[in-house]
Write an enzyme that holds these catalytic residues in place. Structure first.
Site, PDB file in Angstrom:
ATOM      1  N   HIS A 138       0.831  -1.198   0.000  1.00 34.91           N
ATOM      2  CA  HIS A 138       0.000   0.000   0.000  1.00 34.91           C
ATOM      3  C   HIS A 138       0.869   1.253   0.000  1.00 34.91           C
ATOM      4  CE1 HIS A 138      -3.327   2.703   0.789  1.00 34.91           C
ATOM      5  NE2 HIS A 138      -4.150   1.675   0.598  1.00 34.91           N
ATOM      6  N   HIS A 139       0.419   2.247  -0.774  1.00 34.64           N
ATOM      7  CA  HIS A 139       1.157   3.511  -0.885  1.00 34.64           C
ATOM      8  C   HIS A 139       1.217   4.244   0.458  1.00 34.64           C
ATOM      9  CE1 HIS A 139       3.293   6.417  -3.102  1.00 34.64           C
ATOM     10  NE2 HIS A 139       2.587   6.404  -4.214  1.00 34.64           N
ATOM     11  N   ALA A 140       0.337   3.913   1.391  1.00 39.83           N
ATOM     12  CA  ALA A 140       0.405   4.514   2.720  1.00 39.83           C
ATOM     13  C   ALA A 140       1.668   4.098   3.458  1.00 39.83           C
ATOM     14  CB  ALA A 140      -0.824   4.124   3.542  1.00 39.83           C
ATOM     15  N   ASN A 310       6.034   7.905   3.147  1.00 38.55           N
ATOM     16  CA  ASN A 310       6.144   8.761   1.979  1.00 38.55           C
ATOM     17  C   ASN A 310       6.848  10.066   2.323  1.00 38.55           C
ATOM     18  OD1 ASN A 310       4.211   7.627  -0.377  1.00 38.55           O
ATOM     19  ND2 ASN A 310       3.356   7.104   1.630  1.00 38.55           N
TER      20      ASN A 310
END
Length: 510
Positions: A138-140, A310
């Site tokens: 997941h990009h989280a 991120n």
């Protein structure tokens, strides 16, 4: 426990049933020389032995009641490797197209938020006896740079599998109660007014600085939000996905770069632009303005290495698709990217991260669901047309469980209103390209992949460039990360340097 940053949490808020927000890739391996063969159990053994090197693999989300604040990561007390690693085979003849079709189906399924947000699929039945590993994270939890660090942790420099002993025994977290979550959230929110004041002041100062700079230097102005033209792939998404992939010779791209006096990233953008022009022309589709790409920009500093999550900003870049001449188009793209870098320096690397902290989770998530449910995308000019990301990689071979990596095709997410993602990743002497689309908007992503090869041939001819001989494979000094520093000319972790260096360039971190 660790609270997600606002930027990390934003990828959770943006996720809908039609828009899963995981990133990943398809890595192809040659297991021919692995003693005893290579199976799904091989992958499980490697991952299990290195879980202490990849913190996101054992961390799961805990939501704050009422969406009052961003969720927390906790060390999952119920973690089990079998929940995350699966096994499947492609139908005959097992070419790249069968692999992409199967991977597209697997990519379309959102990750289970009750568990750590990742999974891998071992895919057998490929031609040449190869095996693929499809990863979804997941990009989280990661961006391009932190995802590359996970790659470093899981792969080896030689066929021998290295052993990394943990410094301490892993201890899972107790699941916090709702009362504990609310108390922690209220304490954190109490500090936000000061942070908001600082963000407002910084944004006002940055805005004034950008305006003064533009008046004084008159740079090529980057596209404004919602200035992108409408296209067939700027509408609401369905749940289906389609993938395509190609590999481009790095030396040919660098030959164009040298001849045109641009950067590798500029050439990558120009290849995407050339392919998209051809795709639109073949369908008789015209646009009233140049296509606009959203370009992720890494702001990860040296101190930020090893930290997951991120650390990115973003910029809008013109692809100059209204310009017929391929060399003139490249020069226009290059000038535009210089302006993007100048403005990004003036605005500040962390502005997006700062403002993301103040998004109300419940409101943001509800807004994303409503936007998707009522299919608003397409009713207005898109914020941007597509995402283009360029991630650096190593100039030397890597191995997983003794099997040599043959190629590594990245997969980036797509959004309602921007149903096309082109992600490029360097590996050895090639740039591997992964294209992710919604097939209801783009019926044949393989045409876009083929178009990038045609666009490269056009630029080679236009510049008169001749690729330099491929350099000998550089020696491996035992460290994949060479100390690349943060630059605003980096696209999601990639900078002007390419995986194998020449002309004074050095290899970026993997």
């Amino acid at each position: 426990m660790k609270r997600l940053t606002g930027l990390d949490a934003s990828f959770l808020h943006l996720e809908t049933a039609n828009c899963p927000m995981h990133v990943g890739g398809i890595a192809v391996y040659d297991p021919t020389d692995v003693p005893g063969g290579w199976t799904v159990d091989t992958l499980k053994e490697v991952i299990s032995a290195r879980l202490h090197l990849v913190p996101p693999f054992r961390q799961r989300l805990v939501e704050v009641p009422f969406g009052l604040h961003h969720p927390l990561w906790i060390e999952d007390p119920d973690f089990h490797i079998d929940h995350h690693i699966h096994h499947v085979a492609v139908p005959a003849p097992g070419t790249r197209r069968e692999l992409a079709a199967l991977a597209a189906h697997l990519v379309s399924v959102p990750l289970d938020r009750r568990r750590p947000l990742w999974e891998m699929w071992v895919i057998e039945g490929l031609e040449h006896g190869h095996v693929a590993v499809l990863s979804k994270i997941h990009h989280a939890a990661i961006d391009g740079a932190s995802g590359a660090e996970i790659t470093v942790s899981l792969l080896d420099l030689t066929p021998e599998v290295a052993v990394y002993e943990p410094e301490s025994e892993w201890v899972p977290d107790p699941v916090p109660s709702d009362a504990e979550l609310l108390t922690y959230a209220v304490s954190s929110l109490a500090r936000q007014p000061v942070a908001v004041a600082k963000a407002v002041r910084h944004s006002v100062e940055a805005g004034i600085g950008v305006r003064r700079h533009n008046r004084r230097h008159h740079p090529e102005t980057p596209p404004a939000p919602f200035a992108a033209p409408r296209t067939t792939f700027n509408r609401a998404l369905t749940r289906d996905r389609a993938l395509s992939a190609t590999s481009l010779p790095l030396e040919e791209i660098k030959a164009v770069k040298r001849a045109a006096g641009t950067t590798v990233n500029d050439v990558v953008l120009a290849l995407c632009a050339g392919s998209l022009r051809r795709w639109l022309d073949d369908r008789g589709e015209t646009t009233d303005a140049p296509l606009v790409a959203m370009v992720p920009i890494s702001v990860r500093t040296e101190d930020g290495k090893g930290a997951m999550g991120n650390q990115v900003s973003s910029a809008l870049a013109s692809l100059a698709t209204t310009i017929d001449d391929p060399l003139e188009r490249l020069e226009h793209i290059s000038a535009g990217m210089r302006a993007v870098k100048e403005q990004h320096q003036l605005i500040g690397a962390t502005t997006l991260q700062d403002w993301a902290e103040f998004a109300a989770p419940a409101v943001a998530a509800s807004a994303a669901r409503l936007y998707s449910r009522f299919r608003v995308a397409g009713a207005h000019r898109p914020l941007f047309n597509l995402t283009i990301s360029n991630v650096p990689g190593p100039p030397f071979p890597l191995y997983l469980g003794g099997a040599r990596m043959v190629a590594n095709f990245p997969i980036g997410p797509i959004y309602d209103g921007a149903g096309l993602n082109i992600t490029v990743m360097g590996y050895r002497d090639a740039l591997d390209v992964g294209i992710n689309v919604c097939p209801d908007l783009i019926d044949d992503p393989w045409a876009l992949a083929a178009g990038m090869r045609v666009a490269l041939d056009e630029l080679l001819e236009a510049t008169g460039a001749e690729p330099a001989p491929t350099p000998a494979e550089p020696p491996v000094d035992g460290d994949l990360v060479d100390g690349a520093d943060v630059r605003v000319d980096a696209i999601d972790g990639a900078d002007d340097r390419a995986p194998s260096g020449d002309d004074g360039e050095t290899a970026p971190s993997v």
